[in-house]
Motif scaffolding. Structure first.
Motif, PDB file in Angstrom:
ATOM      1  N   PHE A   1       0.824  -1.216   0.000  1.00 45.71           N
ATOM      2  CA  PHE A   1       0.000   0.000   0.000  1.00 45.71           C
ATOM      3  C   PHE A   1       0.860   1.270   0.000  1.00 45.71           C
ATOM      4  O   PHE A   1       0.669   2.171  -0.825  1.00 45.71           O
ATOM      5  N   VAL A   2       1.839   1.336   0.886  1.00 45.46           N
ATOM      6  CA  VAL A   2       2.679   2.531   0.998  1.00 45.46           C
ATOM      7  C   VAL A   2       3.478   2.770  -0.272  1.00 45.46           C
ATOM      8  O   VAL A   2       3.607   3.910  -0.755  1.00 45.46           O
ATOM      9  N   SER A   3       4.005   1.697  -0.868  1.00 41.69           N
ATOM     10  CA  SER A   3       4.876   1.847  -2.038  1.00 41.69           C
ATOM     11  C   SER A   3       4.138   2.377  -3.259  1.00 41.69           C
ATOM     12  O   SER A   3       4.768   2.891  -4.192  1.00 41.69           O
ATOM     13  N   ARG A   4       2.831   2.277  -3.288  1.00 44.49           N
ATOM     14  CA  ARG A   4       2.071   2.766  -4.438  1.00 44.49           C
ATOM     15  C   ARG A   4       2.004   4.285  -4.493  1.00 44.49           C
ATOM     16  O   ARG A   4       1.514   4.848  -5.482  1.00 44.49           O
ATOM     17  N   TYR A   5       2.488   4.938  -3.448  1.00 45.09           N
ATOM     18  CA  TYR A   5       2.572   6.399  -3.462  1.00 45.09           C
ATOM     19  C   TYR A   5       3.942   6.898  -3.897  1.00 45.09           C
ATOM     20  O   TYR A   5       4.119   8.091  -4.135  1.00 45.09           O
TER      21      TYR A   5
END
Length: 446
Positions: A318-322
């Motif tokens: 989830f975090v890496s998609r930003y």
């Protein structure tokens, strides 16, 4: 094609951040129901422990439900992709979210109607509902990715981040419900009903947002009007909802502007993107979640260990998609290919870590798997639509999504067949004599 709205054109592109927030919620709603089903798998294993007849002695809910889900999703997606130019995108997406909401609520009704009892009847009912999940998934994810491909890449990024957020949300809820209900009577059922209730509510919110709020945002109207001018016919219903009518112009439009590349042309022009997305999902799904649940040994965390691994993967995914929001951190087209191929180093890394490493190293490695999966997926899907007009963007995005579905189905079939062969070789026993007759007992442990 001419576009008129009976008034002045929008002078300011307002509502970008509101649109990104809505896309995030719509992405969350696209997978939260299915992720909830996977997360409450332990409840279904207890509910359906053994078959009441025949040689096969287990239901295998997680395996069976997954194999039911994917053919429905892939088959529906293939039909929709073939006819995408004739399909009303607005009706398609709304129908998908309505089906998600109704199917998720049906699981609650089914459980209440049977008072939480197992049996072949309720199991077939759950399989039918899961098939509806697959149909809804094909409507929503393919339709939303194609719809957002008309707009700015930040919208696709937000939608994909919402997909990952559904995994992180269900993991967090699973850890919470395990801590709260673990020792209470009927705790697993209470946790399952909580999951399904939250999922139903989120799906209802998605229906309202996509049908009534999202089309009215100025920036969304701008991009859809632009797509209509470029020859797209799938946005007409969305524009009509906000009072913008499309009509055929008597003037001859520019040939290049109206040209629509065929799916075959799009595929061969961008075959590297399709292969990259396919390889991303093949590698990820060969490790997550099956390997993490079954092949990582026993550690100090006990029954919490696989839950922690799944939670860390979902959180970092989830975090890496930003990360791609920072333009200097995006990879080039060649860099994407190198990054995707480099991920296959995870295979020996996980093997040796499971064999020789402790739980700390496995948690770290799983976190890196989540980071690379989320980051590379967003990079591919936001970079691929560049350079195409509206009529060519949508089928290409759907083509990319089909590549991920094929990878998902392939991995699950290979894992399922491999598991079946192993179980037959290990568990087929010519066991015992009963009343002078030799019986062959074939059973599969979950």
């Amino acid at each position: 094609m001419a576009v008129s709205n009976g008034g002045a054109a929008t002078s300011r592109l307002e509502g970008k951040f509101s649109a990104m927030a809505v896309c995030w919620i719509l992405g969350l709603g696209s997978l939260v129901s299915w992720n909830s089903m996977l997360t409450i798998g332990d409840y279904y294993y207890n509910l359906f422990p053994a078959m009441p007849f025949g040689l096969i002695r287990r239901y295998h809910p997680s395996r069976v439900l997954t194999l039911v889900y994917q053919p429905f999703a892939l088959g529906t997606m293939a039909i929709l992709a073939y006819n995408e130019a004739k399909i009303d995108t607005r009706k398609r997406n709304i129908a998908g979210y309505i089906l998600f909401c109704a199917s998720t609520f049906s699981l609650v009704v089914l459980d209440l109607a049977t008072s939480g009892r197992g049996g072949i009847g309720p199991f077939i009912g759950i399989c039918a509902i899961v098939g509806a999940f697959g149909v809804a998934d094909a409507h929503v994810q393919g339709g939303m990715v194609g719809d957002l491909s008309f707009m700015c890449p930040d919208f696709i990024q937000s939608f994909l981040a919402g997909l990952a957020a559904s995994g992180a949300l269900t993991s967090a809820l699973r850890l919470s419900t395990k801590a709260v209900f673990d020792k209470s009577e009927g705790g697993e059922r209470k946790g399952a009903m909580l999951f399904l209730g939250i999922s139903t509510f989120l799906e209802f919110i998605c229906i309202i947002l996509y049908a009534f709020f999202f089309p009215k945002l100025p920036i969304v109207k701008h991009y859809r009007t632009k797509a209509a001018l470029e020859g797209s016919k799938t946005v007409s219903a969305d524009l009509a909802v906000v009072g913008i009518q499309t009509q055929q112009s008597q003037e001859v439009d520019d040939a290049k502007q109206q040209e629509r590349l065929s799916n075959k042309q799009l595929f061969f022009q961008n075959i590297d993107y399709a292969v990259e997305l396919f390889l991303i999902y093949v590698l990820t799904l060969s490790i997550f979640p099956g390997f993490l649940f079954e092949n990582t040994g026993k550690h100090q965390l006990g029954t919490w260990y696989p839950l922690v691994l799944i939670a860390m993967y979902n959180l970092l995914d989830f975090v890496s998609r930003y990360i791609p929001l920072v333009k200097c951190l995006r990879l080039s087209r060649k860099g994407l290919l190198v990054g995707v191929l480099a991920r296959f180093l995870f295979i020996p890394a996980f093997y040796f870590t499971a064999k020789y490493g402790d739980q700390g190293w496995m948690i770290m490695l799983t976190s890196f798997l989540g980071v690379t999966n989320g980051y590379l997926t967003v990079c591919v899907l936001t970079d691929a639509p560049k350079g195409y007009k509206g009529r060519s963007k949508m089928p290409w995005e759907i083509c990319l999504y089909c590549a991920s579905l094929v990878a998902y189905l392939l991995v699950w079939l290979l894992i399922g067949c491999g598991s079946l062969v192993n179980k037959v070789s290990e568990d087929l026993t010519f066991a015992y004599a009963n009343d002078g007759e030799t019986q062959i007992r074939l059973y599969f442990d979950p």
